[in-house]
Design a protein around this motif. Structure first.
Motif, short mmCIF file in Angstrom:
data_model
loop_
_atom_site.label_atom_id
_atom_site.label_comp_id
_atom_site.label_asym_id
_atom_site.label_seq_id
_atom_site.Cartn_x
_atom_site.Cartn_y
_atom_site.Cartn_z
N GLY A 20 -5.73 36.70 5.07
CA GLY A 20 -5.32 36.63 6.30
C GLY A 20 -5.33 38.03 7.00
O GLY A 20 -5.49 38.15 8.31
N VAL B 284 -7.23 39.04 10.36
CA VAL B 284 -6.65 39.52 11.53
C VAL B 284 -7.38 40.78 12.01
O VAL B 284 -7.70 41.00 13.13
CB VAL B 284 -5.25 39.75 11.36
CG1 VAL B 284 -4.74 40.66 12.57
CG2 VAL B 284 -4.39 38.55 11.32
N VAL C 28 -5.83 33.58 9.39
CA VAL C 28 -5.00 34.48 10.47
C VAL C 28 -3.54 34.24 10.44
O VAL C 28 -2.88 35.11 10.40
CB VAL C 28 -5.60 34.55 11.99
CG1 VAL C 28 -4.82 35.03 12.78
CG2 VAL C 28 -6.97 35.20 11.73
N LYS D 66 -10.85 40.08 13.33
CA LYS D 66 -10.64 39.45 14.71
C LYS D 66 -10.24 40.25 15.74
O LYS D 66 -10.81 40.20 17.02
CB LYS D 66 -9.73 38.25 14.73
CG LYS D 66 -10.09 37.05 13.95
CD LYS D 66 -11.34 36.18 14.38
CE LYS D 66 -11.44 35.07 13.57
NZ LYS D 66 -12.72 34.37 14.22
N LEU E 71 -4.07 37.21 19.65
CA LEU E 71 -3.42 37.39 18.36
C LEU E 71 -1.85 37.62 18.64
O LEU E 71 -1.11 36.91 17.89
CB LEU E 71 -3.94 38.26 17.61
CG LEU E 71 -5.48 37.91 16.95
CD1 LEU E 71 -6.15 39.20 16.53
CD2 LEU E 71 -5.35 37.20 15.91
#
Length: 226
Positions: free
Chosen positions: A27, A31, A84, A34, A45
């Protein structure tokens, strides 16, 4: 569904940490990826993490050693996928354990597995399934948010039943008791969270429809009607 500090045996705490760690590491990488994709992703986020923090901090007394509350993890799973949320949920749970005394450090692995891993994956699965039908986006949002919440409480019940089996009926009896007690508060909370998710994504649709289209949350024909 935060299991309190000291409520799980050390060996079970270690097992849940080991089970959660790969998801959290994956994850964290998701993150970072992204965030690098688009500056707008950083804002979303942060919003997903804040939404989870605020909702999951609203807790009601439930099973001894735990609590009932919304989770908010379905929103982030819809926007960016469940990996995420494994990382964002861990950050949320860590801060809540340190600052709000919600959950604990020894039980962090178990809480992460239920709220940041199992819940988001279940909610995301329902979201993708409904999006394959002709149902409008809000239907998928409602069920994704509600299911993410309910699955979290189910997994927490399993964790507690493993730790505290019933003297007469063992694991099955304990699981039934935990599920029953949690259900009194958790089912209404799941429904309320689903409604809140619909309102949240309705707002996003009005102010950030192009971003939802880019992320694959909305379809072309849905954006055309905004």
């Amino acid at each position: 569904m935060h299991i309190a500090e000291g409520f799980l045996p050390p060996i079970q705490c270690a097992v849940w940490f080991a089970a959660s760690a790969p998801f959290v590491i994956h994850g964290a990488r998701a993150v970072i990826a992204k965030a690098k994709e688009s500056p707008e992703n950083k804002l979303l986020l942060a919003a997903a993490g804040a939404f989870t923090f605020v909702l999951s901090a609203i807790k009601l007394p439930s099973v001894t050693g735990s609590s009932s509350h919304p989770t908010g993890t379905g929103a982030g799973a819809i926007l960016f996928g469940p990996p995420v949320m494994a990382f964002l949920g861990t950050i949320v749970l860590l801060f809540q354990a340190l600052l709000l005394a919600h959950g604990g450090l020894t039980t962090l692995g178990a809480n992460v597995f239920s709220m940041a891993i199992a819940g988001p994956w279940a909610g995301y699965g329902i979201w993708k399934l409904i999006r394959r039908t002709s149902a409008p986006a809000w239907v998928g949002v409602f069920f994704a948010m509600a299911v993410a919440d309910l699955v979290t409480y189910c997994v927490t019940s399993v964790q507690l039943a493993i730790a505290f089996p019933d003297a007469a009926s063992g694991f099955a009896g304990a699981l039934t008791k935990f599920l029953t007690v949690f259900a009194v508060t958790q089912i209404p909370l799941a429904v309320a969270e689903g409604v809140l998710g619909v309102l949240l994504f309705g707002f996003f649709t009005r102010v950030a429809a192009p971003e939802l289209l880019r992320l694959g949350v909305l379809k072309e024909k849905e954006v055309a009607h905004v």
